[in-house]
Design a protein around this motif. Sequence first.
Motif, PDB file in Angstrom:
ATOM      1  N   LYS A  27       6.280  -2.968   5.542  1.00 32.87           N
ATOM      2  CA  LYS A  27       5.494  -1.772   5.262  1.00 32.87           C
ATOM      3  C   LYS A  27       4.024  -2.028   5.594  1.00 32.87           C
ATOM      4  O   LYS A  27       3.360  -1.195   6.203  1.00 32.87           O
ATOM      5  CB  LYS A  27       5.658  -1.379   3.791  1.00 32.87           C
ATOM      6  CG  LYS A  27       4.889  -0.164   3.396  1.00 32.87           C
ATOM      7  CD  LYS A  27       5.115   0.172   1.932  1.00 32.87           C
ATOM      8  CE  LYS A  27       4.265   1.354   1.515  1.00 32.87           C
ATOM      9  NZ  LYS A  27       4.433   1.705   0.113  1.00 32.87           N
ATOM     10  N   ALA A  28       3.523  -3.190   5.218  1.00 31.54           N
ATOM     11  CA  ALA A  28       2.126  -3.536   5.482  1.00 31.54           C
ATOM     12  C   ALA A  28       1.864  -3.636   6.987  1.00 31.54           C
ATOM     13  O   ALA A  28       0.786  -3.248   7.455  1.00 31.54           O
ATOM     14  CB  ALA A  28       1.773  -4.844   4.794  1.00 31.54           C
ATOM     15  N   LEU A  29       2.829  -4.129   7.731  1.00 27.95           N
ATOM     16  CA  LEU A  29       2.692  -4.231   9.187  1.00 27.95           C
ATOM     17  C   LEU A  29       2.538  -2.854   9.808  1.00 27.95           C
ATOM     18  O   LEU A  29       1.628  -2.620  10.618  1.00 27.95           O
ATOM     19  CB  LEU A  29       3.907  -4.946   9.792  1.00 27.95           C
ATOM     20  CG  LEU A  29       3.989  -4.977  11.317  1.00 27.95           C
ATOM     21  CD1 LEU A  29       2.864  -5.820  11.899  1.00 27.95           C
ATOM     22  CD2 LEU A  29       5.342  -5.485  11.766  1.00 27.95           C
ATOM     23  N   ILE A  30       3.384  -1.923   9.423  1.00 30.49           N
ATOM     24  CA  ILE A  30       3.326  -0.571   9.973  1.00 30.49           C
ATOM     25  C   ILE A  30       2.025   0.114   9.560  1.00 30.49           C
ATOM     26  O   ILE A  30       1.392   0.794  10.377  1.00 30.49           O
ATOM     27  CB  ILE A  30       4.550   0.252   9.521  1.00 30.49           C
ATOM     28  CG1 ILE A  30       5.840  -0.399  10.031  1.00 30.49           C
ATOM     29  CG2 ILE A  30       4.449   1.686  10.020  1.00 30.49           C
ATOM     30  CD1 ILE A  30       5.920  -0.591  11.522  1.00 30.49           C
ATOM     31  N   GLU A  31       1.604  -0.066   8.314  1.00 30.92           N
ATOM     32  CA  GLU A  31       0.335   0.517   7.864  1.00 30.92           C
ATOM     33  C   GLU A  31      -0.831  -0.023   8.689  1.00 30.92           C
ATOM     34  O   GLU A  31      -1.703   0.731   9.110  1.00 30.92           O
ATOM     35  CB  GLU A  31       0.093   0.221   6.384  1.00 30.92           C
ATOM     36  CG  GLU A  31       0.862   1.083   5.451  1.00 30.92           C
ATOM     37  CD  GLU A  31       0.575   0.763   3.984  1.00 30.92           C
ATOM     38  OE1 GLU A  31      -0.188  -0.193   3.700  1.00 30.92           O
ATOM     39  OE2 GLU A  31       1.118   1.467   3.134  1.00 30.92           O
TER      40      GLU A  31
ATOM     41  N   LYS B  99      -3.049   2.405  11.051  1.00 29.22           N
ATOM     42  CA  LYS B  99      -4.462   2.578  10.716  1.00 29.22           C
ATOM     43  C   LYS B  99      -5.369   2.128  11.854  1.00 29.22           C
ATOM     44  O   LYS B  99      -6.470   2.647  12.010  1.00 29.22           O
ATOM     45  CB  LYS B  99      -4.802   1.839   9.424  1.00 29.22           C
ATOM     46  CG  LYS B  99      -4.256   2.528   8.197  1.00 29.22           C
ATOM     47  CD  LYS B  99      -4.616   1.805   6.928  1.00 29.22           C
ATOM     48  CE  LYS B  99      -4.064   2.554   5.724  1.00 29.22           C
ATOM     49  NZ  LYS B  99      -4.430   1.934   4.454  1.00 29.22           N
ATOM     50  N   SER B 100      -4.907   1.179  12.649  1.00 33.04           N
ATOM     51  CA  SER B 100      -5.684   0.722  13.801  1.00 33.04           C
ATOM     52  C   SER B 100      -5.694   1.746  14.925  1.00 33.04           C
ATOM     53  O   SER B 100      -6.621   1.777  15.725  1.00 33.04           O
ATOM     54  CB  SER B 100      -5.114  -0.595  14.322  1.00 33.04           C
ATOM     55  OG  SER B 100      -5.174  -1.583  13.343  1.00 33.04           O
TER      56      SER B 100
ATOM     57  N   ASP C 157      -7.385   6.969   6.403  1.00 30.85           N
ATOM     58  CA  ASP C 157      -7.134   7.261   4.989  1.00 30.85           C
ATOM     59  C   ASP C 157      -5.943   8.196   4.803  1.00 30.85           C
ATOM     60  O   ASP C 157      -5.397   8.297   3.707  1.00 30.85           O
ATOM     61  CB  ASP C 157      -8.379   7.847   4.330  1.00 30.85           C
ATOM     62  CG  ASP C 157      -8.892   9.072   5.058  1.00 30.85           C
ATOM     63  OD1 ASP C 157      -8.908   9.067   6.300  1.00 30.85           O
ATOM     64  OD2 ASP C 157      -9.284  10.040   4.384  1.00 30.85           O
ATOM     65  N   GLN C 158      -5.494   8.855   5.866  1.00 28.09           N
ATOM     66  CA  GLN C 158      -4.356   9.766   5.771  1.00 28.09           C
ATOM     67  C   GLN C 158      -3.039   9.128   6.226  1.00 28.09           C
ATOM     68  O   GLN C 158      -2.021   9.799   6.312  1.00 28.09           O
ATOM     69  CB  GLN C 158      -4.631  11.035   6.565  1.00 28.09           C
ATOM     70  CG  GLN C 158      -5.738  11.863   5.968  1.00 28.09           C
ATOM     71  CD  GLN C 158      -5.901  13.202   6.649  1.00 28.09           C
ATOM     72  OE1 GLN C 158      -5.141  13.558   7.546  1.00 28.09           O
ATOM     73  NE2 GLN C 158      -6.890  13.950   6.223  1.00 28.09           N
ATOM     74  N   VAL C 159      -3.062   7.840   6.510  1.00 28.09           N
ATOM     75  CA  VAL C 159      -1.837   7.127   6.889  1.00 28.09           C
ATOM     76  C   VAL C 159      -1.049   6.827   5.629  1.00 28.09           C
ATOM     77  O   VAL C 159      -1.579   6.297   4.656  1.00 28.09           O
ATOM     78  CB  VAL C 159      -2.170   5.823   7.649  1.00 28.09           C
ATOM     79  CG1 VAL C 159      -0.926   4.981   7.851  1.00 28.09           C
ATOM     80  CG2 VAL C 159      -2.831   6.139   8.974  1.00 28.09           C
ATOM     81  N   GLU C 160       0.231   7.179   5.661  1.00 30.20           N
ATOM     82  CA  GLU C 160       1.102   6.924   4.516  1.00 30.20           C
ATOM     83  C   GLU C 160       2.439   6.402   5.032  1.00 30.20           C
ATOM     84  O   GLU C 160       3.022   6.970   5.947  1.00 30.20           O
ATOM     85  CB  GLU C 160       1.322   8.212   3.731  1.00 30.20           C
ATOM     86  CG  GLU C 160       2.170   8.037   2.509  1.00 30.20           C
ATOM     87  CD  GLU C 160       2.391   9.351   1.768  1.00 30.20           C
ATOM     88  OE1 GLU C 160       3.467   9.478   1.170  1.00 30.20           O
ATOM     89  OE2 GLU C 160       1.510  10.217   1.816  1.00 30.20           O
TER      90      GLU C 160
ATOM     91  N   LEU D  55       6.678   7.091   8.447  1.00 30.48           N
ATOM     92  CA  LEU D  55       5.238   7.063   8.714  1.00 30.48           C
ATOM     93  C   LEU D  55       4.712   8.482   8.805  1.00 30.48           C
ATOM     94  O   LEU D  55       5.229   9.294   9.569  1.00 30.48           O
ATOM     95  CB  LEU D  55       4.967   6.314  10.023  1.00 30.48           C
ATOM     96  CG  LEU D  55       3.533   6.320  10.543  1.00 30.48           C
ATOM     97  CD1 LEU D  55       2.603   5.623   9.561  1.00 30.48           C
ATOM     98  CD2 LEU D  55       3.474   5.666  11.911  1.00 30.48           C
ATOM     99  N   SER D  56       3.685   8.783   8.012  1.00 33.67           N
ATOM    100  CA  SER D  56       3.022  10.079   8.053  1.00 33.67           C
ATOM    101  C   SER D  56       1.549   9.860   8.379  1.00 33.67           C
ATOM    102  O   SER D  56       0.908   8.985   7.801  1.00 33.67           O
ATOM    103  CB  SER D  56       3.121  10.787   6.701  1.00 33.67           C
ATOM    104  OG  SER D  56       4.464  11.010   6.373  1.00 33.67           O
TER     105      SER D  56
END
Length: 77
Positions: free
Chosen positions: A2-6, A10-11, A17-20, A34-35
């Motif tokens: 999950k942290a990898l995808i975030e 985000k990059s 801030d809207q990445v979920e 991923l939203s």
Amino acid sequence: MKALIEYIAKSLVENPDQVEVREIQNGNRIRLELSVAKDDMGRVIGKNGRVANSIRTLLRVAAERDGVQATLDVMEP
């Protein structure tokens, strides 16, 4: 995973801030949803889905190291 995808998402986007990312686990299978903001969908998907497919490839490699199967769905806002 999950942290990898975030981190990747985000990059890529203008509105990090809207990445979920939601993680749904079912046995040894993990589904990540991923939203992102509507304006950033093109950045995450890429031309012909190339960026999204590259992210999925990285996810599969990370999941295989952990001995699980993982899929990524990019959700529409």
